[in-house]
Design a protein around this motif. Sequence first.
Motif, short mmCIF file in Angstrom:
data_model
loop_
_atom_site.label_atom_id
_atom_site.label_comp_id
_atom_site.label_asym_id
_atom_site.label_seq_id
_atom_site.Cartn_x
_atom_site.Cartn_y
_atom_site.Cartn_z
N SER A 114 -4.54 -8.45 -0.73
CA SER A 114 -4.66 -8.24 0.70
C SER A 114 -5.12 -9.51 1.43
CB SER A 114 -5.64 -7.10 0.95
OG SER A 114 -5.54 -6.64 2.26
N HIS A 115 -6.09 -10.19 0.85
CA HIS A 115 -6.53 -11.46 1.44
C HIS A 115 -5.38 -12.47 1.46
CE1 HIS A 115 -10.74 -10.88 2.31
NE2 HIS A 115 -10.98 -10.39 1.11
N GLY A 116 -4.67 -12.53 0.37
CA GLY A 116 -3.54 -13.46 0.28
C GLY A 116 -2.48 -13.15 1.32
N LEU A 117 -2.18 -11.87 1.48
CA LEU A 117 -1.18 -11.47 2.47
C LEU A 117 -1.62 -11.80 3.88
CD1 LEU A 117 -0.06 -8.11 0.88
CD2 LEU A 117 1.39 -10.09 1.26
N ARG A 118 -2.89 -11.65 4.12
CA ARG A 118 -3.38 -11.98 5.46
C ARG A 118 -3.14 -13.45 5.79
NH1 ARG A 118 -9.46 -11.29 7.75
NH2 ARG A 118 -9.93 -12.29 5.78
N THR A 119 -3.47 -14.29 4.84
CA THR A 119 -3.23 -15.72 5.04
C THR A 119 -1.76 -15.99 5.34
OG1 THR A 119 -5.02 -16.25 3.51
CG2 THR A 119 -3.43 -18.00 3.96
N ARG A 173 0.46 -13.95 6.46
CA ARG A 173 0.83 -13.28 7.70
C ARG A 173 0.41 -14.12 8.91
NH1 ARG A 173 -2.18 -8.39 6.92
NH2 ARG A 173 -3.64 -9.28 8.42
N GLN A 174 -0.81 -14.63 8.84
CA GLN A 174 -1.33 -15.41 9.97
C GLN A 174 -0.49 -16.64 10.25
OE1 GLN A 174 -5.33 -15.91 8.58
NE2 GLN A 174 -6.13 -14.26 9.85
N LEU A 175 0.19 -17.16 9.24
CA LEU A 175 1.03 -18.34 9.42
C LEU A 175 2.49 -17.95 9.61
CD1 LEU A 175 -0.80 -20.40 6.75
CD2 LEU A 175 -0.71 -20.93 9.18
N ASP A 176 2.72 -16.66 9.77
CA ASP A 176 4.09 -16.15 9.95
C ASP A 176 5.01 -16.53 8.79
OD1 ASP A 176 5.91 -14.62 11.39
OD2 ASP A 176 6.79 -16.38 12.31
N LEU A 177 4.45 -16.51 7.58
CA LEU A 177 5.29 -16.74 6.41
C LEU A 177 5.82 -15.41 5.89
CD1 LEU A 177 3.09 -19.46 4.69
CD2 LEU A 177 5.19 -19.80 5.97
N VAL A 178 5.04 -14.36 6.10
CA VAL A 178 5.52 -13.01 5.82
C VAL A 178 5.27 -12.15 7.07
CG1 VAL A 178 4.97 -13.20 3.36
CG2 VAL A 178 3.32 -12.14 4.90
N ARG A 179 5.98 -11.04 7.14
CA ARG A 179 5.77 -10.10 8.23
C ARG A 179 5.56 -8.70 7.67
NH1 ARG A 179 10.46 -12.79 11.92
NH2 ARG A 179 9.28 -14.66 12.43
N VAL A 180 5.13 -7.81 8.54
CA VAL A 180 4.69 -6.49 8.10
C VAL A 180 5.45 -5.40 8.82
CG1 VAL A 180 2.71 -4.96 7.96
CG2 VAL A 180 2.38 -7.40 7.84
N ARG A 181 5.63 -4.30 8.12
CA ARG A 181 6.19 -3.12 8.76
C ARG A 181 5.45 -1.91 8.18
NH1 ARG A 181 11.12 -3.32 6.65
NH2 ARG A 181 10.78 -1.56 5.26
N ARG A 182 5.05 -0.99 9.03
CA ARG A 182 4.42 0.23 8.54
C ARG A 182 5.51 1.19 8.11
NH1 ARG A 182 -0.17 2.80 6.96
NH2 ARG A 182 -1.77 1.24 7.26
N GLU A 183 5.28 1.85 7.01
CA GLU A 183 6.24 2.84 6.53
C GLU A 183 5.43 3.99 5.99
OE1 GLU A 183 9.57 2.25 3.32
OE2 GLU A 183 10.07 1.13 5.13
N GLY A 184 5.13 4.97 6.86
CA GLY A 184 4.26 6.06 6.46
C GLY A 184 2.91 5.52 6.08
N LYS A 185 2.43 5.87 4.92
CA LYS A 185 1.12 5.39 4.52
C LYS A 185 1.17 4.01 3.87
CE LYS A 185 1.07 8.14 0.27
NZ LYS A 185 0.25 9.02 -0.57
#
Lengths: 117, 117
Positions: free
Chosen positions: A72-77, A79-91
């Motif tokens: 989760s910490h890694g993903l945040r980093t 995400r903050q640099l727009d290297l990955v993006r997020v989509r909610r899919e249910g839970k």
Amino acid sequence: MFMKEKCERVNPEQIENLLQKAPAAENITRMSAVFQALQSNTRLKILFLLRQKEMCVCELEQALEVTQSAVSHGLRTLRQLDLVRVRREGKFTVYYIADEHVRTLIEMCLEHVEEKT
Amino acid sequence: MFMKEKCERVNPEQIENLLQKAPAAENITRMSAVFQALQSNTRLKILFLLRQKEMCVCELEQALEVTQSAVSHGLRTLRQLDLVRVRREGKFTVYYIADEHVRTLIEMCLEHVEEKT
DNA sequence: TTAGTATATGAACAGTTGTTCATATGTTCA
DNA sequence: TGAACATATGAACAACTGTTCATATACTAA
């Protein structure tokens, strides 16, 4: 104030010119941050997995064998640099590679290191 | 040993398959080292200067306004990862970008950060 | 050979980072 | 509503990094 002695190869005007054509300080700093993010084994593994298929946090956790917190910490980093993006899919929270620049970036680097035998 | 509980999205066989197609651990580590080298402002500036023209250490020193020692340390890091290469020219040591991968790498990153307004 | 210029290297210190632990938040479904 | 699952976050510590200072090495020209 005295100018520093210059060696015979130094041409101050040319250097001035080269500096003007180089990226702005602000963008250099942003690039540092991007490369900084790509410098961790865990985050690189995340990207090379997401490169094949978008995944939720628990899939990554399973694949990487590190704690959920670390993923989760890694993903945040990333995400903050727009290297990955997020989509909610249910839970679930599904992550995916942001764009083709990012793919090219990591692929160039892979080619570079694979070249050495 | 108990298997960890898996969320419904996790498909162990698929994950196994994705892991096999990901770069070997050794190459992940090498890539980390490359990105690590690219994460310093000074080394990035060096590369963006060398991208325009090969240069000796004292030219870089003039352009970057850091100590000769810092330039030299930075160049060593880049050299060890084959991001730059060296040629002797009389009393000067001329550095240049190693290959097109390196150019593409830094240009992709620049494009990525320039995209955000 | 010697002086002067060009570059490299080692040590050391301050600053930064990644992980884990503990906990909080958010979502689903019964 | 509450229990269970999915994800995020803050604190904290060990490990690592970049710079400078001091010094060593390498090459050139006189």
